[in-house]
Design a protein around this motif. Structure first.
Motif, PDB file in Angstrom:
ATOM      1  N   ALA A  93       0.836  -1.208   0.000  1.00 41.81           N
ATOM      2  CA  ALA A  93       0.000   0.000   0.000  1.00 41.81           C
ATOM      3  C   ALA A  93       0.871   1.258   0.000  1.00 41.81           C
ATOM      4  O   ALA A  93       0.599   2.210  -0.731  1.00 41.81           O
ATOM      5  CB  ALA A  93      -0.934  -0.019   1.214  1.00 41.81           C
ATOM      6  N   VAL A  94       1.928   1.249   0.813  1.00 42.49           N
ATOM      7  CA  VAL A  94       2.813   2.427   0.900  1.00 42.49           C
ATOM      8  C   VAL A  94       3.400   2.745  -0.471  1.00 42.49           C
ATOM      9  O   VAL A  94       3.462   3.902  -0.894  1.00 42.49           O
ATOM     10  CB  VAL A  94       3.940   2.183   1.941  1.00 42.49           C
ATOM     11  CG1 VAL A  94       5.059   3.215   1.808  1.00 42.49           C
ATOM     12  CG2 VAL A  94       3.369   2.207   3.357  1.00 42.49           C
ATOM     13  N   ARG A  95       3.820   1.695  -1.180  1.00 41.18           N
ATOM     14  CA  ARG A  95       4.397   1.868  -2.522  1.00 41.18           C
ATOM     15  C   ARG A  95       3.405   2.586  -3.466  1.00 41.18           C
ATOM     16  O   ARG A  95       3.756   3.536  -4.149  1.00 41.18           O
ATOM     17  CB  ARG A  95       4.696   0.474  -3.092  1.00 41.18           C
ATOM     18  CG  ARG A  95       6.014   0.347  -3.771  1.00 41.18           C
ATOM     19  CD  ARG A  95       6.334  -1.140  -4.009  1.00 41.18           C
ATOM     20  NE  ARG A  95       7.245  -1.607  -2.991  1.00 41.18           N
ATOM     21  CZ  ARG A  95       8.538  -1.323  -2.967  1.00 41.18           C
ATOM     22  NH1 ARG A  95       9.058  -0.560  -3.912  1.00 41.18           N
ATOM     23  NH2 ARG A  95       9.318  -1.784  -2.016  1.00 41.18           N
ATOM     24  N   ALA A 121      10.074   1.188   0.416  1.00 44.67           N
ATOM     25  CA  ALA A 121       8.706   1.259  -0.130  1.00 44.67           C
ATOM     26  C   ALA A 121       8.296   2.710  -0.407  1.00 44.67           C
ATOM     27  O   ALA A 121       7.315   2.950  -1.115  1.00 44.67           O
ATOM     28  CB  ALA A 121       7.733   0.602   0.830  1.00 44.67           C
ATOM     29  N   GLY A 122       9.032   3.658   0.195  1.00 49.79           N
ATOM     30  CA  GLY A 122       8.709   5.066  -0.057  1.00 49.79           C
ATOM     31  C   GLY A 122       7.961   5.739   1.079  1.00 49.79           C
ATOM     32  O   GLY A 122       7.280   6.752   0.854  1.00 49.79           O
ATOM     33  N   ALA A 123       8.094   5.194   2.288  1.00 50.68           N
ATOM     34  CA  ALA A 123       7.422   5.825   3.440  1.00 50.68           C
ATOM     35  C   ALA A 123       8.005   7.207   3.705  1.00 50.68           C
ATOM     36  O   ALA A 123       9.209   7.411   3.581  1.00 50.68           O
ATOM     37  CB  ALA A 123       7.600   4.960   4.681  1.00 50.68           C
ATOM     38  N   GLU A 157      15.304   9.578   2.592  1.00 52.80           N
ATOM     39  CA  GLU A 157      14.689  10.807   3.112  1.00 52.80           C
ATOM     40  C   GLU A 157      13.603  10.524   4.142  1.00 52.80           C
ATOM     41  O   GLU A 157      13.047  11.453   4.736  1.00 52.80           O
ATOM     42  CB  GLU A 157      14.127  11.629   1.949  1.00 52.80           C
ATOM     43  CG  GLU A 157      15.261  12.313   1.188  1.00 52.80           C
ATOM     44  CD  GLU A 157      14.810  13.094  -0.011  1.00 52.80           C
ATOM     45  OE1 GLU A 157      13.590  13.293  -0.184  1.00 52.80           O
ATOM     46  OE2 GLU A 157      15.698  13.481  -0.789  1.00 52.80           O
ATOM     47  N   THR A 158      13.280   9.259   4.335  1.00 46.78           N
ATOM     48  CA  THR A 158      12.271   8.877   5.334  1.00 46.78           C
ATOM     49  C   THR A 158      12.673   9.432   6.701  1.00 46.78           C
ATOM     50  O   THR A 158      13.819   9.276   7.115  1.00 46.78           O
ATOM     51  CB  THR A 158      12.179   7.337   5.412  1.00 46.78           C
ATOM     52  OG1 THR A 158      11.975   6.841   4.097  1.00 46.78           O
ATOM     53  CG2 THR A 158      11.066   6.885   6.343  1.00 46.78           C
ATOM     54  N   GLU A 159      11.740  10.094   7.376  1.00 39.51           N
ATOM     55  CA  GLU A 159      12.058  10.676   8.677  1.00 39.51           C
ATOM     56  C   GLU A 159      11.683   9.719   9.810  1.00 39.51           C
ATOM     57  O   GLU A 159      10.687   8.993   9.714  1.00 39.51           O
ATOM     58  CB  GLU A 159      11.320  12.010   8.855  1.00 39.51           C
ATOM     59  CG  GLU A 159      11.869  13.102   7.960  1.00 39.51           C
ATOM     60  CD  GLU A 159      11.234  14.447   8.267  1.00 39.51           C
ATOM     61  OE1 GLU A 159      11.584  15.075   9.279  1.00 39.51           O
ATOM     62  OE2 GLU A 159      10.350  14.861   7.490  1.00 39.51           O
ATOM     63  N   ILE A 160      12.481   9.766  10.848  1.00 44.37           N
ATOM     64  CA  ILE A 160      12.249   8.880  12.003  1.00 44.37           C
ATOM     65  C   ILE A 160      11.424   9.624  13.058  1.00 44.37           C
ATOM     66  O   ILE A 160      11.826  10.691  13.532  1.00 44.37           O
ATOM     67  CB  ILE A 160      13.584   8.426  12.633  1.00 44.37           C
ATOM     68  CG1 ILE A 160      14.452   7.720  11.592  1.00 44.37           C
ATOM     69  CG2 ILE A 160      13.321   7.541  13.851  1.00 44.37           C
ATOM     70  CD1 ILE A 160      15.870   7.386  12.085  1.00 44.37           C
ATOM     71  N   ILE A 161      10.264   9.028  13.379  1.00 43.59           N
ATOM     72  CA  ILE A 161       9.445   9.547  14.489  1.00 43.59           C
ATOM     73  C   ILE A 161       9.631   8.588  15.659  1.00 43.59           C
ATOM     74  O   ILE A 161       9.169   7.444  15.600  1.00 43.59           O
ATOM     75  CB  ILE A 161       7.938   9.576  14.136  1.00 43.59           C
ATOM     76  CG1 ILE A 161       7.653  10.383  12.859  1.00 43.59           C
ATOM     77  CG2 ILE A 161       7.136  10.120  15.306  1.00 43.59           C
ATOM     78  CD1 ILE A 161       6.165  10.424  12.466  1.00 43.59           C
ATOM     79  N   VAL A 162      10.317   9.023  16.692  1.00 39.23           N
ATOM     80  CA  VAL A 162      10.463   8.151  17.868  1.00 39.23           C
ATOM     81  C   VAL A 162       9.113   8.125  18.577  1.00 39.23           C
ATOM     82  O   VAL A 162       8.589   9.171  18.974  1.00 39.23           O
ATOM     83  CB  VAL A 162      11.595   8.648  18.794  1.00 39.23           C
ATOM     84  CG1 VAL A 162      11.716   7.733  20.007  1.00 39.23           C
ATOM     85  CG2 VAL A 162      12.913   8.703  18.028  1.00 39.23           C
ATOM     86  N   ALA A 163       8.542   6.924  18.672  1.00 39.31           N
ATOM     87  CA  ALA A 163       7.183   6.778  19.219  1.00 39.31           C
ATOM     88  C   ALA A 163       7.195   5.868  20.447  1.00 39.31           C
ATOM     89  O   ALA A 163       8.222   5.286  20.785  1.00 39.31           O
ATOM     90  CB  ALA A 163       6.261   6.207  18.144  1.00 39.31           C
TER      91      ALA A 163
END
Ligand code: G3P
Length: 215
Positions: A93-95, A121-123, A157-163
């Protein structure tokens, strides 16, 4: 580091905004359920008050279902980021969503290879859950460090959200690693500003000020 607020409770979001600490919002089905309100109603209100990325999660587990929900919710507002779980169907789905220009936040990330797959995948974002790893005696922040290294190695370029942040130490560790974003419950945001020595020091200054002659 950007601060997102990890809640679907609009009054908490307003409080976070008044503190100047809300660059975006992350929600999940559990957080929406806690509000007792409808999903679209809550999201619409959040979109009205926050000018930043707002993550809204799909609940389908098949590709077609996820795509339908994702397109639908993304249509609500340009700030919506669709949260997709880290499963095979999710990566498909992300793709597709990436080709449609719909931003995604891949959630329930517990290993560095999951984060690598999500980036491929392009997240737009990945959400490693540090608190839940700490809960089972894995050091959550090591995961963030590994993802950060992988993303730097290949200039993703995917950003990391620490959750799944549970305490101020999680935010400190995320900042030391250089994570792009921490998504933080309001209670922890407030804890970040507190220090008992600040309170003691302020009390003393105010007491001493009473001794200063008032001209
Ligand atoms: O938004 C997802 C997340 O931060 C979950 O936190 O405390 O339920 O592990 P927690």
């Amino acid at each position: 580091m950007k601060f997102f607020i990890d809640t679907a409770d609009v009054s908490e979001i307003r409080e976070g905004l008044s503190l100047g600490l809300v660059d975006g919002v992350t929600t999940n089905p559990s957080l929406v359920a806690k509000t007792g309100r409808g999903f679209r109603e809550v999201l619409t209100e959040i979109c009205e008050i926050v000018d930043g990325p707002i993550s809204a999660e799909v609940v389908s587990t098949d590709v077609e279902g996820m795509l339908k929900e994702a397109r639908d919710v993304a249509n609500l507002h340009p700030n919506i980021v669709v949260k997709i779980p880290m499963i095979e169907a999710g990566m498909q789905a992300v793709r597709v969503l990436a080709t449609e220009g719909i931003r995604t936040n891949v959630t329930l990330i517990f290993s560095p290879t999951q984060a690598l797959i999500a980036a491929k995948a392009g997240a737009s974002y990945v959400s490693p859950f540090v608190g839940r790893l700490d809960d089972i005696s894995h050091v959550g922040l090591e995961l963030v460090e590994q993802i950060d290294t992988i993303y730097q190695n290949y200039a993703y370029e995917t950003e990391i959200i620490v959750a799944s942040i549970r305490n101020p130490l999680h935010v400190l560790e995320a900042a030391l690693v250089g994570a792009d974003i921490s998504t933080i419950p309001l209670k922890v945001m407030k804890q970040l500003m507190k220090h008992s020595l600040t309170d003691v020091g302020l009390k003393k200054f105010l007491q001493d000020w009473e001794k200063v002659p008032k001209a």
